[in-house]
Design a protein around this motif. Structure first.
Motif, mmCIF file in Angstrom:
data_model
loop_
_atom_site.group_PDB
_atom_site.id
_atom_site.type_symbol
_atom_site.label_atom_id
_atom_site.label_comp_id
_atom_site.label_asym_id
_atom_site.label_seq_id
_atom_site.Cartn_x
_atom_site.Cartn_y
_atom_site.Cartn_z
ATOM 1 N N PHE A 28 58.175 -5.207 120.893
ATOM 2 C CA PHE A 28 58.327 -4.128 121.635
ATOM 3 C C PHE A 28 57.489 -3.240 120.802
ATOM 4 O O PHE A 28 56.282 -2.526 121.304
ATOM 5 N N VAL A 29 57.670 -2.828 119.550
ATOM 6 C CA VAL A 29 57.253 -1.897 118.874
ATOM 7 C C VAL A 29 55.978 -2.531 118.511
ATOM 8 O O VAL A 29 54.893 -1.698 118.222
ATOM 9 N N ARG A 30 55.689 -3.448 117.963
ATOM 10 C CA ARG A 30 54.370 -3.971 117.472
ATOM 11 C C ARG A 30 53.365 -3.993 118.410
ATOM 12 O O ARG A 30 52.276 -3.823 118.440
ATOM 13 N N GLU A 31 53.555 -4.153 119.682
ATOM 14 C CA GLU A 31 52.811 -3.936 121.011
ATOM 15 C C GLU A 31 52.417 -2.823 121.309
ATOM 16 O O GLU A 31 51.358 -2.672 122.028
ATOM 17 N N LEU A 32 53.552 -1.930 120.938
ATOM 18 C CA LEU A 32 53.010 -0.227 121.164
ATOM 19 C C LEU A 32 51.884 -0.089 120.235
ATOM 20 O O LEU A 32 51.022 0.626 120.508
ATOM 21 N N ALA A 33 52.203 -0.726 118.956
ATOM 22 C CA ALA A 33 51.144 -0.525 117.688
ATOM 23 C C ALA A 33 49.673 -0.819 118.187
ATOM 24 O O ALA A 33 48.833 -0.028 118.115
ATOM 25 N N THR A 34 49.558 -1.949 118.867
ATOM 26 C CA THR A 34 48.255 -2.419 118.970
ATOM 27 C C THR A 34 48.036 -2.134 120.446
ATOM 28 O O THR A 34 46.781 -2.234 120.911
ATOM 29 N N GLY A 35 48.530 -1.638 121.405
ATOM 30 C CA GLY A 35 48.401 -1.259 122.610
ATOM 31 C C GLY A 35 48.320 -2.326 123.518
ATOM 32 O O GLY A 35 47.927 -2.134 124.864
ATOM 33 N N ASP A 36 48.897 -3.248 123.117
ATOM 34 C CA ASP A 36 49.028 -4.628 123.928
ATOM 35 C C ASP A 36 50.221 -4.795 124.933
ATOM 36 O O ASP A 36 50.450 -5.927 125.679
ATOM 37 N N LEU A 37 51.249 -3.627 124.658
ATOM 38 C CA LEU A 37 52.535 -3.814 125.493
ATOM 39 C C LEU A 37 52.199 -3.784 127.059
ATOM 40 O O LEU A 37 51.509 -2.908 127.426
ATOM 41 N N PRO A 38 52.665 -4.657 128.082
ATOM 42 C CA PRO A 38 52.498 -4.635 129.337
ATOM 43 C C PRO A 38 52.739 -3.272 129.929
ATOM 44 O O PRO A 38 53.948 -2.784 129.483
ATOM 45 N N GLN A 39 51.998 -2.781 130.777
ATOM 46 C CA GLN A 39 52.294 -1.379 131.452
ATOM 47 C C GLN A 39 53.872 -1.343 131.802
ATOM 48 O O GLN A 39 54.521 -0.302 131.926
ATOM 49 N N ALA A 40 53.951 -2.532 132.593
ATOM 50 C CA ALA A 40 55.208 -2.430 133.450
ATOM 51 C C ALA A 40 56.331 -2.513 132.434
ATOM 52 O O ALA A 40 57.452 -1.894 132.576
ATOM 53 N N ALA A 41 56.256 -2.859 131.259
ATOM 54 C CA ALA A 41 57.370 -3.016 129.935
ATOM 55 C C ALA A 41 57.643 -1.656 129.621
ATOM 56 O O ALA A 41 58.616 -1.001 129.604
ATOM 57 N N PHE A 42 56.611 -0.787 129.692
ATOM 58 C CA PHE A 42 56.600 0.833 129.118
ATOM 59 C C PHE A 42 57.181 1.503 130.422
ATOM 60 O O PHE A 42 57.965 2.348 129.763
ATOM 61 N N GLN A 43 56.738 1.304 131.307
ATOM 62 C CA GLN A 43 57.329 1.880 132.545
ATOM 63 C C GLN A 43 58.795 1.715 132.610
ATOM 64 O O GLN A 43 59.450 2.658 132.927
ATOM 65 N N HIS A 44 59.383 0.484 132.522
ATOM 66 C CA HIS A 44 60.657 0.086 132.330
ATOM 67 C C HIS A 44 61.523 0.931 131.523
ATOM 68 O O HIS A 44 62.399 1.437 131.818
ATOM 69 N N TYR A 45 60.950 0.768 130.122
ATOM 70 C CA TYR A 45 61.450 1.533 129.035
ATOM 71 C C TYR A 45 61.696 2.896 129.464
ATOM 72 O O TYR A 45 62.600 3.494 128.953
ATOM 73 N N LEU A 46 60.657 3.698 130.048
ATOM 74 C CA LEU A 46 60.454 5.204 130.029
ATOM 75 C C LEU A 46 61.530 5.325 131.334
ATOM 76 O O LEU A 46 62.413 6.345 131.027
ATOM 77 N N LYS A 47 61.697 4.714 132.043
ATOM 78 C CA LYS A 47 62.670 4.897 133.162
ATOM 79 C C LYS A 47 64.183 4.727 132.443
ATOM 80 O O LYS A 47 65.153 5.719 132.881
ATOM 81 N N GLN A 48 64.524 3.835 131.805
ATOM 82 C CA GLN A 48 65.791 3.713 131.310
ATOM 83 C C GLN A 48 66.005 4.741 130.152
ATOM 84 O O GLN A 48 67.107 5.121 130.085
ATOM 85 N N ASP A 49 64.926 5.081 129.434
ATOM 86 C CA ASP A 49 64.959 6.296 128.467
ATOM 87 C C ASP A 49 65.552 7.505 129.191
ATOM 88 O O ASP A 49 66.088 8.363 128.354
ATOM 89 N N ASN A 162 44.434 3.294 122.916
ATOM 90 C CA ASN A 162 45.785 2.793 122.744
ATOM 91 C C ASN A 162 46.568 3.930 123.992
ATOM 92 O O ASN A 162 46.811 4.928 123.515
ATOM 93 N N PRO A 163 46.863 3.413 124.736
ATOM 94 C CA PRO A 163 47.627 3.908 126.002
ATOM 95 C C PRO A 163 48.975 4.609 125.719
ATOM 96 O O PRO A 163 49.501 5.418 126.034
ATOM 97 N N TYR A 164 49.549 3.976 124.473
ATOM 98 C CA TYR A 164 50.929 4.623 123.875
ATOM 99 C C TYR A 164 50.670 5.578 122.733
ATOM 100 O O TYR A 164 51.625 5.788 121.821
ATOM 101 N N ALA A 165 49.429 5.810 122.347
ATOM 102 C CA ALA A 165 49.027 6.733 121.410
ATOM 103 C C ALA A 165 49.875 7.983 121.130
ATOM 104 O O ALA A 165 50.571 8.351 120.094
ATOM 105 N N ASP A 166 50.056 8.472 122.448
ATOM 106 C CA ASP A 166 50.736 9.905 122.494
ATOM 107 C C ASP A 166 52.181 9.929 122.233
ATOM 108 O O ASP A 166 52.832 10.476 121.572
ATOM 109 N N TRP A 167 52.931 8.527 122.517
ATOM 110 C CA TRP A 167 54.243 8.306 122.114
ATOM 111 C C TRP A 167 54.169 8.005 120.620
ATOM 112 O O TRP A 167 55.187 8.530 120.139
ATOM 113 N N ILE A 168 53.287 7.333 119.965
ATOM 114 C CA ILE A 168 53.454 7.217 118.538
ATOM 115 C C ILE A 168 53.333 8.551 117.979
ATOM 116 O O ILE A 168 53.868 8.774 116.920
ATOM 117 N N GLU A 169 52.257 9.343 118.414
ATOM 118 C CA GLU A 169 51.973 10.304 117.471
ATOM 119 C C GLU A 169 53.290 11.568 117.749
ATOM 120 O O GLU A 169 53.489 12.372 116.701
#
Length: 224
Positions: A28-49, A162-169
């Motif tokens: 999950f972390v590696r795919e955040l880094a590359t930007g390849d994490l499926p959007q649905a996976a990140f949305q599910h994570y955000l909801k549970q977070d 990377n759509p997840y750049a804000d999260w990383i930063e």
């Protein structure tokens, strides 16, 4: 084998290096880094977070109760207020950017992974003392800072576009890294004076909490 020259918290990590690396270098972390994490996976994570943050606030409320001096009490109260007054609102706003409304968040059910980790943290604090609680929270508080730093150091990381750049930063940023450094200092100050038996107890707490955090990433991938 932990290095005798390492700080007490570093020795905890070294004692459970395989579990720690499985967490901070999870797919999950590696795919955040590359930007390849499926959007649905990140949305599910955000909801549970979001649900995790609510339980995280309860954990800091417990930390207030467990505090034995004014310094720890103030620190715990500040952490509780930061989540309730600031972080939850920011998270709701960030979720909205990903198409998740506050009404959606209000109707969520906790996943098994969310239940497992958050209740483990609360049980560690209830059955133990303030140090047990901090050690159980360490994979989250310190781990997220280390994960973001690790991502920034990898040659395969892509931030531009990377759509997840804000999260990383956010987690690699100075404000969060200062919070991590303060938590590491807090833990090192208290772990340094413990006997072997007590350290062994806390080592188990740290190991189990780390494994449960890794399961939280896997939950995002599995949409479970």
């Amino acid at each position: 084998m932990a290095s005798p020259l390492a700080s007490p918290f570093e020795r905890l990590k070294q004692d459970h290096a395989a579990d720690w690396h499985a967490y901070v270098e999870h797919r999950f972390v590696r795919e955040l880094a590359t930007g390849d994490l499926p959007q649905a996976a990140f949305q599910h994570y955000l909801k549970q977070d979001y649900l995790f943050l609510i339980q995280f606030a309860r954990a800091w409320g417990l930390a207030v109760y467990k505090s034995r001096d004014l310094v720890d009490l103030r620190q715990s109260l500040d952490s509780l207020k930061a989540i309730v007054d600031i972080e939850l609102g920011l998270h709701i706003g960030y979720c909205a950017q990903w198409g998740i409304s506050e009404a959606d968040l209000a109707e969520l059910a906790e996943s098994k992974a969310t239940l497992a980790y958050t209740r483990y943290v609360l049980d560690a604090g209830m059955s133990g003392d303030l140090l047990d609680l901090h050690v159980a929270l360490a994979p989250c508080i310190i781990g997220y800072g280390e994960i973001a730093t690790w991502i920034r150091q990898q040659t395969f990381t892509r931030l531009d576009g990377n759509p997840y750049a804000d999260w990383i930063e956010m987690y690699a940023g100075e404000e969060y890294q200062q919070l991590v450094a303060a938590e590491v200092r807090w833990l090192n100050d208290r772990l340094a004076h413990l006997d072997a038996g007590r350290l062994k107890q806390l080592s188990v707490v740290f190991r189990d909490a780390t494994r449960l955090e890794a399961d939280f990433w896997q939950m995002g991938l599995d949409l479970s």
